[in-house]
Design a protein around this motif. Structure first.
Motif, mmCIF file in Angstrom:
data_model
loop_
_atom_site.group_PDB
_atom_site.id
_atom_site.type_symbol
_atom_site.label_atom_id
_atom_site.label_comp_id
_atom_site.label_asym_id
_atom_site.label_seq_id
_atom_site.Cartn_x
_atom_site.Cartn_y
_atom_site.Cartn_z
ATOM 1 N N LEU A 65 17.983 -10.788 14.445
ATOM 2 C CA LEU A 65 19.407 -10.488 14.521
ATOM 3 C C LEU A 65 20.259 -11.741 14.674
ATOM 4 C CD1 LEU A 65 21.603 -8.234 14.777
ATOM 5 C CD2 LEU A 65 21.331 -8.489 17.249
ATOM 6 N N VAL A 66 21.285 -11.826 13.849
ATOM 7 C CA VAL A 66 22.315 -12.852 13.969
ATOM 8 C C VAL A 66 23.538 -12.228 14.645
ATOM 9 C CG1 VAL A 66 23.905 -14.342 12.672
ATOM 10 C CG2 VAL A 66 21.490 -14.177 11.989
ATOM 11 N N ALA A 67 23.987 -11.084 14.104
ATOM 12 C CA ALA A 67 25.170 -10.411 14.652
ATOM 13 C C ALA A 67 25.163 -8.952 14.226
ATOM 14 C CB ALA A 67 26.441 -11.095 14.164
ATOM 15 N N ARG A 68 25.910 -8.142 14.985
ATOM 16 C CA ARG A 68 26.045 -6.714 14.661
ATOM 17 C C ARG A 68 27.465 -6.276 15.032
ATOM 18 N NH1 ARG A 68 22.366 -4.657 17.790
ATOM 19 N NH2 ARG A 68 20.749 -4.643 16.206
ATOM 20 N N LEU A 69 28.069 -5.505 14.152
ATOM 21 C CA LEU A 69 29.366 -4.916 14.445
ATOM 22 C C LEU A 69 29.126 -3.692 15.316
ATOM 23 C CD1 LEU A 69 32.396 -5.319 13.651
ATOM 24 C CD2 LEU A 69 32.019 -3.505 11.977
ATOM 25 N N VAL A 70 29.640 -3.699 16.538
ATOM 26 C CA VAL A 70 29.416 -2.581 17.465
ATOM 27 C C VAL A 70 30.629 -1.661 17.565
ATOM 28 C CG1 VAL A 70 27.614 -3.730 18.786
ATOM 29 C CG2 VAL A 70 29.991 -3.981 19.493
ATOM 30 N N ALA A 71 31.767 -2.140 17.095
ATOM 31 C CA ALA A 71 33.003 -1.365 17.037
ATOM 32 C C ALA A 71 33.861 -2.029 15.963
ATOM 33 C CB ALA A 71 33.716 -1.376 18.392
ATOM 34 N N PRO A 72 34.883 -1.353 15.469
ATOM 35 C CA PRO A 72 35.698 -1.951 14.406
ATOM 36 C C PRO A 72 36.292 -3.308 14.767
ATOM 37 C CG PRO A 72 36.191 0.372 14.588
ATOM 38 C CD PRO A 72 35.282 0.029 15.750
ATOM 39 N N ASP A 73 36.450 -3.574 16.069
ATOM 40 C CA ASP A 73 37.051 -4.836 16.506
ATOM 41 C C ASP A 73 36.119 -5.684 17.365
ATOM 42 O OD1 ASP A 73 36.969 -3.165 18.709
ATOM 43 O OD2 ASP A 73 38.951 -3.727 19.438
ATOM 44 N N GLU A 74 34.836 -5.330 17.409
ATOM 45 C CA GLU A 74 33.896 -6.025 18.312
ATOM 46 C C GLU A 74 32.575 -6.314 17.619
ATOM 47 O OE1 GLU A 74 31.336 -5.125 22.334
ATOM 48 O OE2 GLU A 74 33.082 -3.885 21.924
ATOM 49 N N LEU A 75 32.135 -7.548 17.803
ATOM 50 C CA LEU A 75 30.889 -8.034 17.227
ATOM 51 C C LEU A 75 30.005 -8.534 18.354
ATOM 52 C CD1 LEU A 75 29.861 -8.760 14.266
ATOM 53 C CD2 LEU A 75 30.842 -11.012 14.672
ATOM 54 N N VAL A 76 28.717 -8.281 18.276
ATOM 55 C CA VAL A 76 27.776 -8.908 19.192
ATOM 56 C C VAL A 76 27.083 -10.000 18.388
ATOM 57 C CG1 VAL A 76 25.942 -7.215 18.759
ATOM 58 C CG2 VAL A 76 25.866 -8.600 20.803
ATOM 59 N N VAL A 77 26.997 -11.197 18.982
ATOM 60 C CA VAL A 77 26.454 -12.364 18.300
ATOM 61 C C VAL A 77 25.351 -12.963 19.167
ATOM 62 C CG1 VAL A 77 27.010 -14.627 17.321
ATOM 63 C CG2 VAL A 77 28.733 -12.813 17.286
ATOM 64 N N ARG A 78 24.240 -13.336 18.553
ATOM 65 C CA ARG A 78 23.177 -14.034 19.272
ATOM 66 C C ARG A 78 23.689 -15.377 19.746
ATOM 67 N NH1 ARG A 78 18.743 -11.609 21.219
ATOM 68 N NH2 ARG A 78 17.654 -10.507 19.608
ATOM 69 N N ALA A 79 23.292 -15.776 20.941
ATOM 70 C CA ALA A 79 23.684 -17.076 21.480
ATOM 71 C C ALA A 79 22.723 -17.445 22.595
ATOM 72 C CB ALA A 79 25.109 -17.029 22.023
ATOM 73 N N ARG A 119 26.421 -19.579 25.096
ATOM 74 C CA ARG A 119 27.230 -18.407 25.416
ATOM 75 C C ARG A 119 28.280 -18.756 26.468
ATOM 76 N NH1 ARG A 119 24.293 -13.216 28.004
ATOM 77 N NH2 ARG A 119 24.301 -14.477 29.874
ATOM 78 N N GLU A 120 27.866 -19.449 27.510
ATOM 79 C CA GLU A 120 28.806 -19.826 28.570
ATOM 80 C C GLU A 120 29.878 -20.776 28.039
ATOM 81 O OE1 GLU A 120 28.829 -18.132 31.350
ATOM 82 O OE2 GLU A 120 27.072 -17.109 30.559
ATOM 83 N N GLN A 121 29.499 -21.675 27.134
ATOM 84 C CA GLN A 121 30.470 -22.594 26.534
ATOM 85 C C GLN A 121 31.495 -21.844 25.690
ATOM 86 O OE1 GLN A 121 27.918 -25.312 24.426
ATOM 87 N NE2 GLN A 121 27.516 -26.551 26.241
ATOM 88 N N LEU A 122 31.027 -20.855 24.917
ATOM 89 C CA LEU A 122 31.943 -20.060 24.100
ATOM 90 C C LEU A 122 32.952 -19.321 24.968
ATOM 91 C CD1 LEU A 122 29.453 -18.527 21.508
ATOM 92 C CD2 LEU A 122 31.318 -20.142 21.016
ATOM 93 N N VAL A 123 32.468 -18.689 26.027
ATOM 94 C CA VAL A 123 33.347 -17.925 26.919
ATOM 95 C C VAL A 123 34.355 -18.854 27.602
ATOM 96 C CG1 VAL A 123 33.422 -16.478 28.988
ATOM 97 C CG2 VAL A 123 31.677 -16.070 27.245
ATOM 98 N N ALA A 124 33.899 -20.028 28.041
ATOM 99 C CA ALA A 124 34.799 -20.970 28.711
ATOM 100 C C ALA A 124 35.848 -21.531 27.754
ATOM 101 C CB ALA A 124 33.984 -22.106 29.333
ATOM 102 N N ALA A 125 35.443 -21.832 26.533
ATOM 103 C CA ALA A 125 36.361 -22.440 25.566
ATOM 104 C C ALA A 125 37.302 -21.434 24.919
ATOM 105 C CB ALA A 125 35.565 -23.174 24.488
ATOM 106 N N HIS A 126 36.858 -20.180 24.779
ATOM 107 C CA HIS A 126 37.642 -19.156 24.067
ATOM 108 C C HIS A 126 37.581 -17.822 24.819
ATOM 109 C CE1 HIS A 126 37.738 -21.877 20.610
ATOM 110 N NE2 HIS A 126 36.456 -22.069 20.826
ATOM 111 N N VAL A 137 31.100 -11.636 28.103
ATOM 112 C CA VAL A 137 29.738 -11.193 28.394
ATOM 113 C C VAL A 137 29.831 -9.919 29.231
ATOM 114 C CG1 VAL A 137 27.489 -11.804 29.347
ATOM 115 C CG2 VAL A 137 28.947 -13.595 28.374
ATOM 116 N N PRO A 138 29.873 -8.760 28.571
ATOM 117 C CA PRO A 138 29.877 -7.515 29.330
ATOM 118 C C PRO A 138 28.547 -7.352 30.069
ATOM 119 C CG PRO A 138 30.175 -7.103 26.957
ATOM 120 C CD PRO A 138 29.925 -8.554 27.141
ATOM 121 N N PRO A 139 28.519 -6.547 31.109
ATOM 122 C CA PRO A 139 27.286 -6.376 31.883
ATOM 123 C C PRO A 139 26.053 -6.046 31.036
ATOM 124 C CG PRO A 139 29.092 -5.343 33.031
ATOM 125 C CD PRO A 139 29.628 -5.794 31.699
#
Length: 99
Positions: A33-47, A52-59, A65-67
């Motif tokens: 898995l690279v990514a999956r569309l889980v809702a029309p406006d939400e994507l889950v991406v491997r990281a 992952r922490e860098q992405l969340v901090a920068a953007h 990161v939901p529970p």
């Protein structure tokens, strides 16, 4: 970013193939898995966890990161966020899955 733009970008990455369903397409490299569309406006991406922490901090308006993702190497990407950052995260996930 739209789901169609995600699809176009992901499939432009060598070896990245679309699977999943019409409502929940997913993109894989060698069945990883690279990514999956889980809702029309939400994507889950491997990281990786550090990435992952860098992405969340920068953007923080784009990534989270939901529970349900805390114990996994995944990050939530909101398609209404920074399209360039989402493309960069998709490319990084593609590279991660090619290893």
């Amino acid at each position: 970013m739209t789901p169609e733009e995600v699809d176009d970008f992901a499939r432009s990455l060598p070896g990245c193939k679309r699977k999943g369903t019409t409502a929940h397409p997913a993109w894989y490299v060698d069945d990883r898995l690279v990514a999956r569309l889980v809702a029309p406006d939400e994507l889950v991406v491997r990281a990786g966890l550090a990435e992952r922490e860098q992405l969340v901090a920068a953007h923080p308006d784009t990534f989270g990161v939901p529970p349900r993702y805390e114990g996994h190497r995944k990050v939530q990407a909101m398609l209404s966020g920074d399209a360039g950052a989402i493309r960069a995260a998709l490319r990084a996930a593609w590279e991660l899955q090619r290893r």
